[in-house]
Enzyme design. Structure first.
Site, PDB file in Angstrom:
ATOM      1  N   THR A  93       0.829  -1.216   0.000  1.00 35.17           N
ATOM      2  CA  THR A  93       0.000   0.000   0.000  1.00 35.17           C
ATOM      3  C   THR A  93       0.859   1.259   0.000  1.00 35.17           C
ATOM      4  O   THR A  93       0.562   2.235  -0.689  1.00 35.17           O
ATOM      5  CB  THR A  93      -0.925  -0.003   1.241  1.00 35.17           C
ATOM      6  OG1 THR A  93      -1.627  -1.242   1.284  1.00 35.17           O
ATOM      7  CG2 THR A  93      -1.922   1.139   1.187  1.00 35.17           C
ATOM      8  N   ARG A 104       2.873   0.405  -7.710  1.00 34.41           N
ATOM      9  CA  ARG A 104       2.915   1.484  -6.710  1.00 34.41           C
ATOM     10  C   ARG A 104       4.326   2.029  -6.536  1.00 34.41           C
ATOM     11  O   ARG A 104       4.509   3.220  -6.291  1.00 34.41           O
ATOM     12  CB  ARG A 104       2.336   0.979  -5.390  1.00 34.41           C
ATOM     13  CG  ARG A 104       0.813   0.893  -5.444  1.00 34.41           C
ATOM     14  CD  ARG A 104       0.256   0.148  -4.279  1.00 34.41           C
ATOM     15  NE  ARG A 104      -1.185   0.293  -4.157  1.00 34.41           N
ATOM     16  CZ  ARG A 104      -1.938  -0.483  -3.388  1.00 34.41           C
ATOM     17  NH1 ARG A 104      -1.389  -1.452  -2.688  1.00 34.41           N
ATOM     18  NH2 ARG A 104      -3.239  -0.294  -3.328  1.00 34.41           N
ATOM     19  N   HIS A 117      -5.610   1.162  -6.949  1.00 38.65           N
ATOM     20  CA  HIS A 117      -6.301   0.338  -5.954  1.00 38.65           C
ATOM     21  C   HIS A 117      -6.431  -1.077  -6.517  1.00 38.65           C
ATOM     22  O   HIS A 117      -6.586  -1.254  -7.734  1.00 38.65           O
ATOM     23  CB  HIS A 117      -7.700   0.909  -5.695  1.00 38.65           C
ATOM     24  CG  HIS A 117      -8.606  -0.047  -4.982  1.00 38.65           C
ATOM     25  ND1 HIS A 117      -8.553  -0.226  -3.625  1.00 38.65           N
ATOM     26  CD2 HIS A 117      -9.557  -0.906  -5.454  1.00 38.65           C
ATOM     27  CE1 HIS A 117      -9.447  -1.149  -3.279  1.00 38.65           C
ATOM     28  NE2 HIS A 117     -10.068  -1.565  -4.368  1.00 38.65           N
TER      29      HIS A 117
END
Ligand code: CMP
Length: 139
Positions: A93, A104, A117
């Site tokens: 995350t 990411r 997401h």
């Protein structure tokens, strides 16, 4: 049995910075089939509904603000063991903790501006895909 679908958002931060094309190319190369896709801007109420499981967290208001600040690309992705496979592709995350080569790490800036997401369970993949796509929008 593991599910074959997962739901992804390319978040406003990544769209605004022109990363959507590169992210889609990496998703394709990783073997996911795009079975539905749309380009939309979420209202505050829609964002609160989508992220309802995070309601009550201290980052919830920020999360709603960031996801509504511009358009998102919504993707329904299909692959064997889709949730786990996609979470591996996107990484942790927090982009600073994500492995090299993950979406990411490549395109995220912070835990809030983390580019994409991905559903965290088969149950949420189904809930999230039903939130965005009707039966006639899936191919
Ligand atoms: P996402 O995969 O979209 O799911 C929920 C989002 O909440 C997550 O990515 C992050 O952007 C955000 N988030 C999760 N944990 C935190 C946190 N501790 N601080 C701020 N934002 C967070």
């Amino acid at each position: 049995m593991k599910g074959r679908i997962t739901l992804s958002l390319i978040k406003p931060y990544a769209v605004k910075n022109g990363y959507a094309g590169q992210i889609l190319a990496i998703i394709n190369e990783a073997g996911f089939r795009i079975s539905a896709m749309k380009y939309i801007q979420l209202s505050t109420n829609q964002a609160k509904k989508f992220y309802a499981i995070h309601n009550g967290q201290n980052y919830f208001d920020k999360l709603v603000n960031f996801i509504t600040e511009g358009p998102v690309v919504v993707l329904l992705l299909e692959k064997e063991d889709a949730v786990a496979s996609y979470r591996k592709l996107i990484g942790a995350t927090d982009p600073h903790k994500a492995e090299d080569g993950t979406l990411r790490k490549l395109f995220g800036a912070s835990i809030e501006l983390n580019a994409v997401h991905g559903s965290d369970s088969d149950e949420n993949a189904i809930r999230e895909s039903n939130f965005f796509f009707s039966e006639t929008e899936r191919f």
